[in-house]
Motif scaffolding. Structure first.
Motif, PDB file in Angstrom:
ATOM      1  N   SER A 707      65.516  98.855 -11.413  1.00  0.00           N
ATOM      2  CA  SER A 707      65.665  99.244 -12.815  1.00  0.00           C
ATOM      3  C   SER A 707      66.724  98.358 -13.467  1.00  0.00           C
ATOM      4  N   TRP A 708      66.349  97.762 -14.592  1.00  0.00           N
ATOM      5  CA  TRP A 708      67.266  96.937 -15.385  1.00  0.00           C
ATOM      6  C   TRP A 708      67.276  97.456 -16.816  1.00  0.00           C
ATOM      7  N   LEU A 709      68.478  97.527 -17.391  1.00  0.00           N
ATOM      8  CA  LEU A 709      68.653  97.990 -18.767  1.00  0.00           C
ATOM      9  C   LEU A 709      69.086  96.815 -19.628  1.00  0.00           C
ATOM     10  N   PHE A 710      68.457  96.697 -20.807  1.00  0.00           N
ATOM     11  CA  PHE A 710      68.755  95.603 -21.728  1.00  0.00           C
ATOM     12  C   PHE A 710      69.196  96.193 -23.066  1.00  0.00           C
ATOM     13  N   LEU A 711      70.367  95.763 -23.540  1.00  0.00           N
ATOM     14  CA  LEU A 711      70.932  96.229 -24.809  1.00  0.00           C
ATOM     15  C   LEU A 711      71.161  95.022 -25.712  1.00  0.00           C
ATOM     16  N   ALA A 712      70.930  95.227 -27.015  1.00  0.00           N
ATOM     17  CA  ALA A 712      71.111  94.124 -27.966  1.00  0.00           C
ATOM     18  C   ALA A 712      71.382  94.681 -29.351  1.00  0.00           C
ATOM     19  N   ASP A 713      72.142  93.912 -30.126  1.00  0.00           N
ATOM     20  CA  ASP A 713      72.399  94.207 -31.537  1.00  0.00           C
ATOM     21  C   ASP A 713      71.738  93.103 -32.350  1.00  0.00           C
ATOM     22  N   HIS A 714      70.708  93.449 -33.106  1.00  0.00           N
ATOM     23  CA  HIS A 714      69.892  92.460 -33.816  1.00  0.00           C
ATOM     24  C   HIS A 714      70.333  92.251 -35.259  1.00  0.00           C
ATOM     25  N   ARG A 715      71.521  92.671 -35.630  1.00  0.00           N
ATOM     26  CA  ARG A 715      71.977  92.441 -37.001  1.00  0.00           C
ATOM     27  C   ARG A 715      72.126  90.941 -37.240  1.00  0.00           C
ATOM     28  N   PRO A 716      71.429  90.409 -38.233  1.00  0.00           N
ATOM     29  CA  PRO A 716      71.550  88.973 -38.495  1.00  0.00           C
ATOM     30  C   PRO A 716      72.963  88.631 -38.978  1.00  0.00           C
ATOM     31  N   SER A 717      73.514  87.582 -38.427  1.00  0.00           N
ATOM     32  CA  SER A 717      74.890  87.210 -38.779  1.00  0.00           C
ATOM     33  C   SER A 717      74.987  86.555 -40.145  1.00  0.00           C
ATOM     34  N   ASP A 718      73.877  86.082 -40.690  1.00  0.00           N
ATOM     35  CA  ASP A 718      73.910  85.395 -41.985  1.00  0.00           C
ATOM     36  C   ASP A 718      73.383  86.268 -43.120  1.00  0.00           C
ATOM     37  N   ALA A 719      73.277  87.598 -42.897  1.00  0.00           N
ATOM     38  CA  ALA A 719      72.788  88.502 -43.943  1.00  0.00           C
ATOM     39  C   ALA A 719      73.614  89.781 -43.902  1.00  0.00           C
TER      40      ALA A 719
END
Length: 996
Positions: A707-719
């Motif tokens: 089991s692998w967990l993937f986390l991410a924050d997709h807020r665009p840095s230029d908007a």
């Protein structure tokens, strides 16, 4: 028949409510049928059915016989009466069946009419309006910027008009002041206007809607509006003000799948008769006067009953304000102990924090926070006893006309209903008050009706009065728990007579025997309490898992002393302080301080228990459905029925079937390689977990799955985007619950694909606040840190630079001593980093991430999941959107299908053995266009001979169509379920819901 008809009524009404949304609306039902009249008809029909079912066949009249009557003539009337008796019996049975069928049919009609009437008044579309808002009851939460809690309040809105321009508080104050003259001259068709918003009282929408108001500290950055929001909690029940609102319709029941916890907000709000939700934009600072309110608000909403309810709610509000005095001078633990004290007194949970609620849930005693029948019954008994004492001293002659038990009963009835109203008249309190009333009536009428039948009658009656009560968890838990208690008492109650023999033994022997007797009695009470608690825990386990998806195993132990502590110490002292408060608030505060100290000590004890390693697996997560609940009922049924009615050995077959079903459900979650998309509550924060079953004996670390967990924050840095309102505590608790429901007990790896500048630049404070109000940059690392305390985690990959990770972990361990026992080291997630399973079939590779470059925009880490040597008997990785309400019913994620590139792939027909090309899923996490620009310059096309790839990312991604082509992407999936703009030129067909 009694139980059959009652059960069918409840089942049929639940079925109608379940399918009512898909049924066409019939306006004639809404216009011509009144649910109150239907409820009255149902009561009359039920009384007729009960009386008819209890009606015995008339006795056969005596036949006069004389010495001269013959034998034949004397038997003829008997034969005729026997036929008449049978005919009457047949007619009675037919009428009973017709009445029973009519009850069930009219009950279904009642549920349908109530639902369609509620649908006719709901908010159907988002709209910005200005409206007259009347506060109803007390707020569900208090707006507090320090604690980051918002304001939620049930209110009634009338006189809606579209908002054509932005209003200021001063504008709404001018409208309020103008009502003193303009409303009174409304008969002359005068109008009221302010700026560009013309308010003509003739053209306003006078529809009445019941909505849920909300406001949060970050809702407005303007100082004047922020000051208004801070004063929202000062609004009293019944107060009326003009407000500017942003109305929104209720989320439909199908949208519960996107809820991180599976909580069905639609049913919860519908159960409270909420027509829509509204966000407060601007509010007037001055309330509308009472005279204006009487002219503006419909007379039906100003009935005497509503006025009494408002008066009681204002008493609850004043008591809350009394508890809130000096609130910010207290520590966090003292605040929560005081908040629990208030909740146990009035049912007001507005001051209880999320952490305290989770603490009670983990301990399995969250039911103690609700006003139950114990509270109501204790207060009723105390007041009834006081009333009898007063009558005994002042007017004992009253007993000549009214029996003593009736005096006690009438006082108990009045106290129960008043206190139930004071606590919000929730299901447990209302059930207790009505049961006291019904049992008293049974005693007055001398009807031989059992308490269990009274309980069933109340359950059906409450469903008739309000069908939406069937959607409330408190309804089921309250009635089922009381029924189990009554059944347990019926089974365990038997006379215990202690034969006391008069002997001439010495007094020393008598004392010794008395001591042993006390020990035996104490041991007997302890065993009885444990058996009762075990009985309730096992019997309520199916419905708890069905309603909440999880159950605390430690509730079986903690409830043994917590129930006694609350029932015999805390609740009586709290209610006594409430009665003293009416006479002397100062004396009551002293008693409340003592109660608060007890609750504070209890919180510290439970908090210490939760730090024990044995409590790491305190939750029971089992996907459950109605079939499993039915099997559990069949297992418990032999113990519910009278002893000897059926053999308890018959519980063995459904028990075996139940164990096999639960095991099969658990295995079905791990049978196929699956990537679950987990909802987080933030459209930019994504979480996904890969479950890969090991099919051979080479499982890593002896495990049968990876089991692998993937986390991410997709807020665009230029908007510009709104900052996340998630906290590390909330996100980690949500993800832990989701992983538990998927039977994941450990994580082989966690990957945070978004870089955190705080881990590379900012100095970590050595003593951060305990609540860890982290910034967006710290959110995901802190989530991993807290998640690792619940689940063993072997690896942690972090995008970007991780120089400050040890300092962050040390600072967290300072404020959380229990976390000092376990730590996790961070590894850099950068381009080229690879992990491979022990069977060499699964590999995880970092495609992007260049920390050596002094530019944080290229640190984000995109992951490629490769599954090699896929055989015909081996299924590829399926991508499912996790359904928190029913994990076993998680549906395939919607896909955006692109060009089929398998046709352009060079075939090797000359090869005698063709191998299936490896499968790849790309988990994209770019927040800036430079990531893929740099990849296009530095990386070669390494997928020239591979099959199609599947792309999983966010619609805000800056990826280009060229990158998708080079990666041979054939399917695009987005976390926010929107179209990826870069994939539009490559589309060949519309988005489908097919399995990716």
């Amino acid at each position: 028949m009694y139980w059959l008809v009652g059960g069918l009524i409840i089942v049929v009404m639940m079925g109608v409510l379940a399918v009512a949304d898909s049924m066409p609306s019939v306006s004639s039902l809404v216009d011509t049928i009144n649910p109150s009249v239907l409820a009255l008809i149902l009561v009359v029909m039920s009384l007729a059915l009960i009386m008819l079912s209890r009606l015995y066949t008339p006795a056969t009249p005596a036949v006069q016989s004389t010495p001269f009557s013959s034998q034949t003539s004397s038997q003829s009337p008997v034969i005729e009466l026997s036929i008449t008796k049978r005919l009457l019996l047949l007619v009675r049975h037919i009428v009973v069946v017709i009445l029973a069928a009519g009850l069930i049919g009219v009950s279904a009609l009642q549920a349908l009419v109530s639902h369609q009437q509620a649908e006719s008044s709901k908010i159907t579309a988002p709209l910005r309006v200005q409206a007259l808002v009347t506060i109803e009851g007390i707020s569900d939460s208090v707006l507090d910027a320090a604690a980051d809690t918002g304001y939620r309040q049930v209110a009634v809105i009338t006189h809606l008009s579209p908002l054509v321009s932005e209003l200021t508080p001063q504008d709404l104050d001018n409208i309020t002041a103008s009502h003193l003259t303009d409303v009174q001259s409304h008969t002359n068709k005068n109008s009221l206007s302010i700026k560009s918003n013309s308010i003509n009282l003739d053209t306003l929408h006078t529809d009445r809607h019941r909505i849920l108001l909300s406001a949060y500290p970050q809702s407005s950055r303007r100082p004047d509006t922020a000051k208004q929001f801070a004063n929202l909690s000062q609004l009293k029940p019944g107060e009326t003000r003009w407000m500017s609102l942003a109305l929104s319709p209720l989320a439909m029941a199908e949208q519960a799948t996107s809820s991180p916890s599976g909580f069905d907000s639609y049913r919860w709000l519908r159960g409270r008769h909420i027509d829509g939700v509204a966000r407060v934009l601007v509010t007037a600072t001055q309330p509308v006067s009472t005279a204006d309110t009487d002219l503006l608000v419909a007379p039906s909403s100003l009935s005497h009953l509503s006025r009494v309810r408002t008066y009681i709610d204002r008493g609850r509000w004043q008591l809350r304000q009394h508890f809130y005095q000096g609130w910010h001078m207290l520590t966090g633990d003292e605040q929560q102990a005081k908040a629990v004290t208030l909740s146990l007194l009035t049912g007001d949970r507005s001051l209880i924090s999320r952490d305290t609620k989770e603490l009670y849930q983990l301990a399995g005693i969250s039911h103690l926070l609700a006003i139950s029948g114990t509270h109501v019954l204790f207060l009723a008994i105390v007041l009834a006893g006081a009333a009898v004492m007063i009558v005994n001293q002042l007017y004992p002659a009253l007993y000549r006309y009214v029996p003593r038990w009736q005096v006690r009963w009438w006082v108990m009835i009045g106290a129960a209903f008043v206190y139930a109203l004071f606590t919000g008249f929730d299901v447990p309190a209302a059930r207790t008050a009505w049961m006291l009333f019904a049992i008293g009536l049974m005693r007055l009428s001398l009807l031989p009706v059992s308490t269990m039948r009274v309980l069933l009658a109340l359950a059906v009656l409450m469903a008739w009065c309000d069908p939406y009560v069937l959607w409330q968890a408190g309804y089921w838990l309250s009635f089922v728990a009381v029924a189990l208690l009554l059944k347990y008492e019926d089974r365990s109650h038997h006379p215990h007579t202690l034969a006391s023999t008069q002997t001439n033994t010495p007094s020393s022997h008598q004392n010794e025997a008395g001591g042993r007797l006390w020990l035996r009695q104490g041991w007997g009470v302890a065993k009885r309490v444990f058996k009762l608690q075990f009985w309730l825990f096992i019997a309520l386990l199916p419905i708890t898992l069905l309603l909440f998806g999880k159950a605390s195993l430690w509730g079986l132990i903690i409830n043994m002393f917590a129930i006694g502590l609350f029932g015999w110490v805390i609740v009586p002292l709290n209610l006594l302080a409430g009665l003293i408060y009416l006479l002397s608030p100062t004396l009551a505060d002293g008693l409340w301080s003592f109660v608060t100290a007890i609750i504070l000590s209890l919180h510290q004890l439970i908090d210490w228990l939760t730090t024990l390693p044995a409590l790491s697996a305190a939750w029971l997560y089992t996907p459950i459905n109605m079939a499993i609940v039915l099997m559990m009922v069949l297992v418990i049924l032999p113990w519910l029925l009278p002893r000897g009615f059926i053999s308890r050995g018959l519980a063995l077959p459904p028990l075996v079937l139940l164990m096999m079903t639960v095991y099969a459900n658990q295995q079905s979650l791990m049978a196929v390689p699956t990537l679950y998309l987990l909802p987080t509550g933030d459209q930019y924060i994504s979480a996904s977990v890969l479950q890969y079953p090991m099919t051979d004996d080479s499982g890593e670390s002896g495990e049968d799955e990876v089991s692998w967990l993937f986390l991410a924050d997709h807020r665009p840095s230029d908007a510009p985007t709104m900052p996340s309102r998630l906290t590390a505590e909330a996100l980690s608790a949500t993800v832990a619950q989701q992983l538990g429901s998927l039977s994941i007990k450990r994580l082989h790896g966690v990957v945070v694909q978004s870089s955190s500048a705080d881990l590379s630049q900012r100095q970590i404070n050595d003593d951060p606040p305990k609540s860890l109000q982290a910034s967006t940059l710290e959110l995901l690392p802190l989530t991993v840190l807290q998640l690792s305390q619940h689940l063993p985690t072997y690896q942690y990959w972090q995008a970007g630079r991780i120089d400050r990770w040890p300092a962050l972990q040390a600072a967290y361990q300072v404020t959380h001593p229990a976390a000092a026992k376990s730590s996790i080291s961070a590894q850099r997630c950068e381009e080229g980093k690879t992990w491979q399973s022990a069977n060499n079939k699964l590999s995880i590779t970092a495609m992007t991430g260049w920390r050596q470059i002094e530019d944080a925009s290229v640190w984000d880490c995109t992951i490629a999941i490769d599954l090699s040597d896929i055989k015909s008997s081996r299924m590829p990785i399926q991508v499912l959107r996790y359904n928190a309400a029913a994990p076993l019913k998680s549906s395939a994620a919607s896909v955006q299908a692109l060009l089929d590139r398998l046709a352009t792939q060079p075939s090797d027909s000359s090869s005698p053995q063709r191998h299936t090309p490896p499968e790849r899923i790309i988990l994209n996490a770019d927040s800036h266009a430079r990531v893929w620009q740099l990849w296009s310059l530095m990386c070669t096309d390494e997928r020239a001979t591979s099959a199609q790839s599947r792309w999983l990312g966010h619609s805000t991604s800056s990826v280009t169509a060229d990158v998708l082509e080079r990666q041979r992407v054939g399917v695009v999936i987005t976390h926010d379920d929107k179209i990826l703009p870069a994939a539009l030129p490559l589309e060949t067909r519309d988005t489908s819901m097919a399995s990716p």
